[in-house]
Design a protein around this motif. Structure first.
Motif, PDB file in Angstrom:
ATOM      1  N   VAL A 168       0.845  -1.197   0.000  1.00 51.07           N
ATOM      2  CA  VAL A 168       0.000   0.000   0.000  1.00 51.07           C
ATOM      3  C   VAL A 168       0.880   1.246   0.000  1.00 51.07           C
ATOM      4  O   VAL A 168       1.665   1.474   0.931  1.00 51.07           O
ATOM      5  N   GLY A 169       0.755   2.055  -1.042  1.00 49.53           N
ATOM      6  CA  GLY A 169       1.506   3.297  -1.125  1.00 49.53           C
ATOM      7  C   GLY A 169       0.603   4.505  -0.965  1.00 49.53           C
ATOM      8  O   GLY A 169      -0.618   4.381  -0.835  1.00 49.53           O
ATOM      9  N   GLY A 170       1.204   5.668  -0.995  1.00 48.97           N
ATOM     10  CA  GLY A 170       0.438   6.887  -0.822  1.00 48.97           C
ATOM     11  C   GLY A 170      -0.534   7.155  -1.955  1.00 48.97           C
ATOM     12  O   GLY A 170      -1.586   7.749  -1.747  1.00 48.97           O
ATOM     13  N   THR A 171      -0.191   6.708  -3.170  1.00 46.50           N
ATOM     14  CA  THR A 171      -1.077   6.948  -4.313  1.00 46.50           C
ATOM     15  C   THR A 171      -1.611   5.661  -4.936  1.00 46.50           C
ATOM     16  O   THR A 171      -2.688   5.682  -5.527  1.00 46.50           O
ATOM     17  N   GLY A 172      -0.864   4.565  -4.828  1.00 46.18           N
ATOM     18  CA  GLY A 172      -1.306   3.334  -5.455  1.00 46.18           C
ATOM     19  C   GLY A 172      -1.036   2.104  -4.608  1.00 46.18           C
ATOM     20  O   GLY A 172      -0.203   2.117  -3.705  1.00 46.18           O
TER      21      GLY A 172
ATOM     22  N   PRO B   4       2.952   2.289   4.691  1.00 46.11           N
ATOM     23  CA  PRO B   4       3.897   3.337   5.078  1.00 46.11           C
ATOM     24  C   PRO B   4       3.624   3.846   6.496  1.00 46.11           C
ATOM     25  O   PRO B   4       2.620   3.488   7.120  1.00 46.11           O
ATOM     26  N   GLY B   5       4.536   4.674   6.966  1.00 46.64           N
ATOM     27  CA  GLY B   5       4.338   5.338   8.259  1.00 46.64           C
ATOM     28  C   GLY B   5       4.894   4.542   9.416  1.00 46.64           C
ATOM     29  O   GLY B   5       5.843   3.775   9.288  1.00 46.64           O
ATOM     30  N   ILE B   6       4.283   4.732  10.570  1.00 46.82           N
ATOM     31  CA  ILE B   6       4.688   4.033  11.784  1.00 46.82           C
ATOM     32  C   ILE B   6       3.854   2.763  11.914  1.00 46.82           C
ATOM     33  O   ILE B   6       2.627   2.816  11.873  1.00 46.82           O
ATOM     34  N   VAL B   7       4.538   1.635  12.053  1.00 50.79           N
ATOM     35  CA  VAL B   7       3.859   0.339  12.056  1.00 50.79           C
ATOM     36  C   VAL B   7       4.268  -0.451  13.294  1.00 50.79           C
ATOM     37  O   VAL B   7       5.456  -0.626  13.564  1.00 50.79           O
ATOM     38  N   ASP B   8       3.286  -0.929  14.037  1.00 49.91           N
ATOM     39  CA  ASP B   8       3.532  -1.848  15.146  1.00 49.91           C
ATOM     40  C   ASP B   8       3.343  -3.254  14.595  1.00 49.91           C
ATOM     41  O   ASP B   8       2.227  -3.776  14.562  1.00 49.91           O
TER      42      ASP B   8
ATOM     43  N   ALA C 194       0.005   2.279  12.959  1.00 52.63           N
ATOM     44  CA  ALA C 194      -0.136   3.288  14.014  1.00 52.63           C
ATOM     45  C   ALA C 194      -0.362   4.692  13.465  1.00 52.63           C
ATOM     46  O   ALA C 194      -1.182   5.442  13.996  1.00 52.63           O
ATOM     47  N   TYR C 195       0.370   5.054  12.413  1.00 54.94           N
ATOM     48  CA  TYR C 195       0.232   6.416  11.890  1.00 54.94           C
ATOM     49  C   TYR C 195       0.841   6.491  10.499  1.00 54.94           C
ATOM     50  O   TYR C 195       1.908   5.919  10.251  1.00 54.94           O
ATOM     51  N   ALA C 196       0.170   7.179   9.601  1.00 52.90           N
ATOM     52  CA  ALA C 196       0.720   7.472   8.279  1.00 52.90           C
ATOM     53  C   ALA C 196       0.220   8.842   7.858  1.00 52.90           C
ATOM     54  O   ALA C 196      -0.983   9.021   7.629  1.00 52.90           O
TER      55      ALA C 196
ATOM     56  N   VAL D 219      -4.862   1.833  13.255  1.00 55.09           N
ATOM     57  CA  VAL D 219      -5.762   0.946  12.517  1.00 55.09           C
ATOM     58  C   VAL D 219      -5.340  -0.510  12.768  1.00 55.09           C
ATOM     59  O   VAL D 219      -4.208  -0.886  12.443  1.00 55.09           O
ATOM     60  N   PRO D 220      -6.211  -1.349  13.329  1.00 59.19           N
ATOM     61  CA  PRO D 220      -5.857  -2.755  13.581  1.00 59.19           C
ATOM     62  C   PRO D 220      -5.926  -3.565  12.289  1.00 59.19           C
ATOM     63  O   PRO D 220      -6.738  -4.484  12.139  1.00 59.19           O
TER      64      PRO D 220
END
Length: 321
Positions: free
Chosen positions: A9-13, A73-77, A84-86, A94-95
């Protein structure tokens, strides 16, 4: 035929695949991420895409996927399976692992950070194949890193391992969105080179690829911009290899597309800076923009090898979207 679902999963595609046990890409698909619709719609789009892949696998291969892997992308647990955050997708906490397991009939799901997942693929089946220790550094809009150790990628205690782009290489230099000044990615990312060359050339539309072409044609202004970026990158890389002692250093991302225009001066700049350190093999990434999807597939296959059949998987009725 046994297979797994892989999603990047990317920011645009979004890129997706069904991957066989031997790494063969049995089916590939792409679609927009749709971030303009908001984070809830993005999550629903990921779940729908995964469900479509599952249905295709049943139709084409006679059975559902054995597992799924998704890179975001972003912060991933990764341990908890939480995105966690993107900033570019707008989501928080998001679980995603549980949501995907629910939509996919309770199969095991692995959630990974996009750069670390791409690094996993480069390390196992790409440019780092056979190396017990590697560092993967993609040079794109920013600069990130993936630390490979014995076929796995180290996430760190809090999920921040490998953030080489925020090593300070020019103290007091340009302000970085992270809050520091002089971070590596402010000088050596593709976007940094684009900014510097647009200013030096007087062309606001000029980018890093244009700068690389100008360097190859002998433009002195471009050569100065390029060398400043190479020197900053070498400073950051030598700091990283001093700490990590990788056997192979893999450089990817948009800036690496310049080929030897980048790698020849970079190898020399790194060589000049090392003293007691062992010089790693410095090579271009091999998998391009498929690395994240291939890495997600590897994460999924890892789950099938370690899954304990005595442990119950998530009941889809217990998960809501």
């Amino acid at each position: 035929m046994k297979h797994v679902i892989a999603l990047d999963v990317g920011g645009t595609g979004m890129k997706a695949a069904l991957v066989g046990a031997d790494g063969e890409l049995l089916h590939q698909a792409r679609r927009p991420t749709g971030r303009e619709r908001g984070p809830d719609a993005v999550v629903e789009g990921i779940l729908d895409f995964a469900a479509e892949l599952r249905a295709h696998g049943i139709r084409a291969h006679g059975e559902p996927a054995s597992a799924a892997g998704v890179a975001v992308p972003g912060i991933v647990d990764e341990a908890e399976g939480v995105a966690a955050y993107a900033a570019n997708l707008g989501w928080r906490d998001v679980p995603l692992r549980a949501l995907l397991a629910g939509r996919l009939g309770g199969v095991p799901v692995a959630l990974g950070h996009d750069v670390r997942t791409g690094g996993l693929a480069e390390g196992r089946i790409g440019a780092g194949r056979g190396a017990d220790r590697f560092l993967f550094v993609p040079l794109g809009t920013g600069i990130a890193g993936a630390i490979g150790i014995d076929g796995k990628v180290e996430a760190g205690a809090h999920g921040f391992a490998g953030e080489i782009g925020h090593i300070v290489v020019r103290p007091g230099g340009a302000e970085c969105p992270c809050g520091q000044r002089g971070c590596l990615e402010r000088f050596a990312s593709a976007s940094a080179v684009s900014r510097a060359w647009a200013e030096a050339s007087g062309d606001p539309d000029a980018d890093a690829a244009d700068c690389a072409k100008a360097v190859a044609s002998g433009d002195e202004r471009a050569a100065r911009v390029w060398q400043e970026a190479v020197d900053a990158l070498a400073d950051g890389l030598v700091t990283a290899l001093t700490l990590l002692d990788p056997r192979t250093l893999i450089i990817g991302g948009g800036l690496a597309e310049a080929g030897e225009t980048l790698f020849t001066p970079l190898r020399e700049a790194v060589r000049r800076r090392v003293t007691f350190q062992k010089l790693p093999s410095l090579v271009p990434a091999a998998l391009g923009d498929t690395a994240g999807c291939l890495g997600a597939g590897l994460l999924a296959w890892d789950l099938t090898e370690t899954a304990d059949p005595s442990v119950e998987t998530t009941d889809p009725s217990e998960v809501t979207t």
